[in-house]
Design an enzyme around this catalytic site. Structure first.
Site, mmCIF file in Angstrom:
data_model
loop_
_atom_site.group_PDB
_atom_site.id
_atom_site.type_symbol
_atom_site.label_atom_id
_atom_site.label_comp_id
_atom_site.label_asym_id
_atom_site.label_seq_id
_atom_site.Cartn_x
_atom_site.Cartn_y
_atom_site.Cartn_z
ATOM 1 N N GLU A 101 16.632 7.731 -23.037
ATOM 2 C CA GLU A 101 15.715 8.047 -24.129
ATOM 3 C C GLU A 101 16.073 9.326 -24.881
ATOM 4 O O GLU A 101 15.837 9.432 -26.089
ATOM 5 C CB GLU A 101 14.279 8.173 -23.584
ATOM 6 C CG GLU A 101 13.632 6.863 -23.201
ATOM 7 C CD GLU A 101 13.202 6.045 -24.403
ATOM 8 O OE1 GLU A 101 13.188 6.582 -25.519
ATOM 9 O OE2 GLU A 101 12.882 4.861 -24.214
ATOM 10 N N SER A 133 -28.548 -2.474 23.402
ATOM 11 C CA SER A 133 -28.349 -1.683 24.624
ATOM 12 C C SER A 133 -27.384 -0.518 24.444
ATOM 13 O O SER A 133 -27.052 0.146 25.434
ATOM 14 C CB SER A 133 -27.824 -2.593 25.744
ATOM 15 O OG SER A 133 -28.782 -3.569 26.093
#
Length: 690
Positions: free
Chosen positions: A69, A333
């Site tokens: 680029e 329990s």
């Protein structure tokens, strides 16, 4: 020198005249303990834009991006005159745009401030504005800061912006490690993000990728063989979903701090992913409308390492939108170990103490075992391992339901009762509300030697990060409970002794629980219908325990062993216990004067201790010799004296219990204060009688 001074002055003037950078809206990120992405949130307009730094990206990709680029990016000041002249010459020669003259800085300027217009004049004006803005950016920012803006803002098709979101959407991974083909595709996409979208135009995406590979290969960035190999790689033909681990925990974190750009949780992404996978597998076997939840806690810190609420947050049939790890349900329990822990702490029982499992009535309350059968005389250890109901209620009557509720509340995990209700004996069998994460925190406290941490969900500061350690039970009592639970019979086809665990089933088969721990971690599992409807036949041992064992097997190659028993613990057989501890009987009532009574010190007293001076203990009543327990450990031999003296081994809170030969008891909780008034865990003291 004059030129350099003029350049510096020009840059300073450009920096001073430049308008401030526009605020860049970013997707909120929820991260795990190592900084790994758990879940991002889209912007208000639906775009995904994740912040990216150059350190977040594969170095080879950065080299390819700059080379393709803007090869003079590191040298120019925002505008590359040579690139502009080349682009203009190509337009004159070919009559069309062959390559653009925009630098990466100019592209960042365009991404920050897009300009509309299609005419030649508008386009020329936009280009000039980009050039000026690029110069201003270069005057204000470093090259790496400009590159980071490009990596955050560049478009990659659809609502995907930034290289991190693109890598996650197209490859399913962060861009720290990219193949050559993947890096080339990410270089090519921003030039024409919609025309080259891999999910819609895979052939165009492949051609654009190959163009990047060919040009950079010719430039000598890599060899021909690499270009050929990368060109053979298929292009992803579908877009992947961005990460969505710990959906409910992420939502909760964002609600707690809506303005924060990022949230750092204590969760471990790899652990979370494995347990979410386990939940997704197992939920298919549970039946229509039945869901499950899991919580994993670090015993030593209280940090929540995983929080799985349901199998799928989008599953409406199983109420996926509800965080089931925080839902209050009946714990069955699973509270029994804390009853036994207080009984051990008070000196009421020892794991080898014998206790009766026979039909019993407590006023109008008549507890029965789950299988409607009774075992007769068993050890307290066996009663806990077999989860017998009558022994648990008998011990709860001795320690007191209110005291159990208070101790759990003081440790940071309060029981949930209807307004105006007080704890009764039914609390021990699940007649109360408790959440899954609270249970995980309580069991982690057992594994941590009786010291419970407040659960810690975040690692990025705030109240949840404050150290919060509270006493759940004495170290000796915690060791006794852990040792007993380690001997609980394992589910079918599971190896016994791998972890200490307890199961539970609520009344009417509405909730199935299993909570287990080793020397480092605790995992809690809940199975049931989110709407509270019963699931006939669903019990904790068969529905939840196998999931618990599977979770440990997937996460822990070798369970971390428990530490040795504390020095003060009695590791003896029943026949070697002090006589009052050999067989637990119902407490003789204090109202008729049959049991012992601690006359001094009174319950809740604070006693000042100077040096090694002994403290006085006065007892009235009781049958036969009296045994004194300090935090559940005998403090000397039984004695008949009404006045005794004992020397605490430290300062802090201590539970003092006196038991007579008939098994009747009386207890007080004291605070021992030293010269500096320091809080600390009191150790059993020495006792003498007069």
């Amino acid at each position: 020198m004059l030129l350099a001074g003029g350049s510096t002055a020009w840059l300073a003037g450009m920096r001073a005249a430049a308008p401030p950078l526009p605020r860049v809206a970013l997707s909120v990120e929820v991260l795990d303990r190592e900084g790994r992405l758990l879940r991002p949130f889209a912007l208000a307009d639906g775009r995904w834009r994740l912040k990216a730094e150059t350190s977040d990206v594969d170095r080879r990709y950065l080299d390819m991006l700059v080379a393709y680029e803007d090869k003079r990016f590191w040298q120019h000041g925002g505008v590359d005159p040579l690139a502009l002249l080349r682009a203009a010459g190509q337009v004159i020669l070919h009559g069309r745009i062959v390559s653009g003259g925009s630098t990466l800085t100019m592209q960042v300027a365009r991404l920050l401030e897009p300009r509309e217009g299609s005419g030649l004049t508008a386009r020329l004006g936009a280009k000039l504005a980009e050039m000026r803005r690029a110069l201003e950016l270069e005057a204000r920012l470093s090259k790496r800061e400009i590159l980071a803006l490009y990596l955050t803002l560049a478009p990659y098709g659809g609502n995907i912006e930034g290289v991190r979101a693109a890598s996650l959407a197209w490859f399913g991974k962060e861009p720290r490690r990219l193949s050559l083909a993947e890096a080339a595709l990410l270089v090519a996409l921003p030039q024409a993000p919609e025309a080259r979208r891999p999910d819609r135009h895979p052939a165009r995406a492949a051609r654009a990728r190959d163009t990047v590979l060919a040009r950079l290969g010719e430039a000598g960035l890599f060899g021909e063989a690499e270009v050929v190999f990368a060109g053979r790689a298929p292009v992803a033909a579908r877009r992947l979903a961005l990460p969505m681990l710990a959906a409910h925990a992420a939502e909760a974190a964002r609600r707690a701090r809506p303005a924060a750009p990022a949230h750092r949780l204590a969760l471990d992404a790899s652990v979370q992913a494995r347990l979410e996978g386990l939940a997704a597998e197992r939920v298919r076997e549970l039946g229509k409308g039945v869901s499950l939840a899991l919580v994993m806690v670090d015993n030593a810190s209280g940090e929540v390492l995983a929080r799985v609420s349901g199998a799928d947050p989008l599953d409406a049939e199983r109420a996926g939108a509800v965080d089931l790890t925080r839902a209050v349900r009946s714990p069955g329990s699973t509270l029994k170990p804390f009853i036994y822990g207080l009984a051990f702490e008070d000196g009421l029982a020892h794991p080898e103490t014998l206790i009766e499992d026979r039909p019993a009535r407590f006023g109008a309350y008549r507890p029965r075992n789950f299988d409607r059968d009774y075992q007769g005389t068993v050890s307290v250890r066996q009663a806990l391992q077999l989860s017998l109901n009558v022994p648990a209620v008998v011990l709860l009557q001795a320690v007191g339901p209110q005291r159990l509720a208070s101790r759990l509340g003081q440790s940071g995990f309060a029981l949930k009762l209807p307004p105006g209700e007080v704890p009764g004996l039914a609390v021990g069998l699940g007649g109360v509300g408790m959440s899954l994460d609270a249970l995980a925190g309580l069991y982690a406290g057992i594994a941590n030697g009786g010291q419970a941490h407040g659960l810690r969900d975040r690692l990025d500061g705030g109240a949840s990060e404050v150290e919060d350690v509270r006493r759940l039970m004495s170290p000796v009592a915690a060791a006794y409970v852990a040792q007993a639970l380690a001997g609980t019979p394992a589910p079918h086809n599971e190896r016994p002794g791998r972890i200490a665990f307890k199961t539970g089933t609520s009344f009417g088969y509405r909730d199935a629980w299993a909570v287990g721990f080793d020397g480092r971690w605790t995992i809690a599992v809940w199975v049931g219908r989110p709407d509270g409807q019963p699931v006939p036949g669903m019990i904790g041992r068969e529905a939840a325990a196998p999931i618990l064992f599977d979770a440990f097997a997937r996460l822990v190659t070798r369970p971390v062993p428990f530490g040795p028993l504390p020095r003060e613990a009695l590791d003896v057989r029943n026949a070697e216990l002090p006589l009052p501890l050999r067989h637990f009987g119902r407490m003789a009532g204090k109202e008729n004067g049959a049991g012992p009574l601690i006359a001094f010190p009174p319950d809740g007293a604070s006693l000042d201790r100077e040096g090694d001076e002994p403290l006085v203990l006065k007892v009235s009543g009781g049958a036969g010799p009296l045994t004194v327990f300090v935090d559940g450990v005998p403090a000397g031999q039984p004695a008949r004296a009404a006045t005794m003296f004992w020397r605490p081994a430290g300062t802090g809170f201590v539970r003092l219990t006196v038991m007579d030969a008939a098994g009747s008891t009386d207890s007080v909780t004291l605070r021992i204060r030293g010269a500096a008034d320091q809080d600390g865990g009191a150790q059993p003291g020495r006792l003498s009688g007069r």
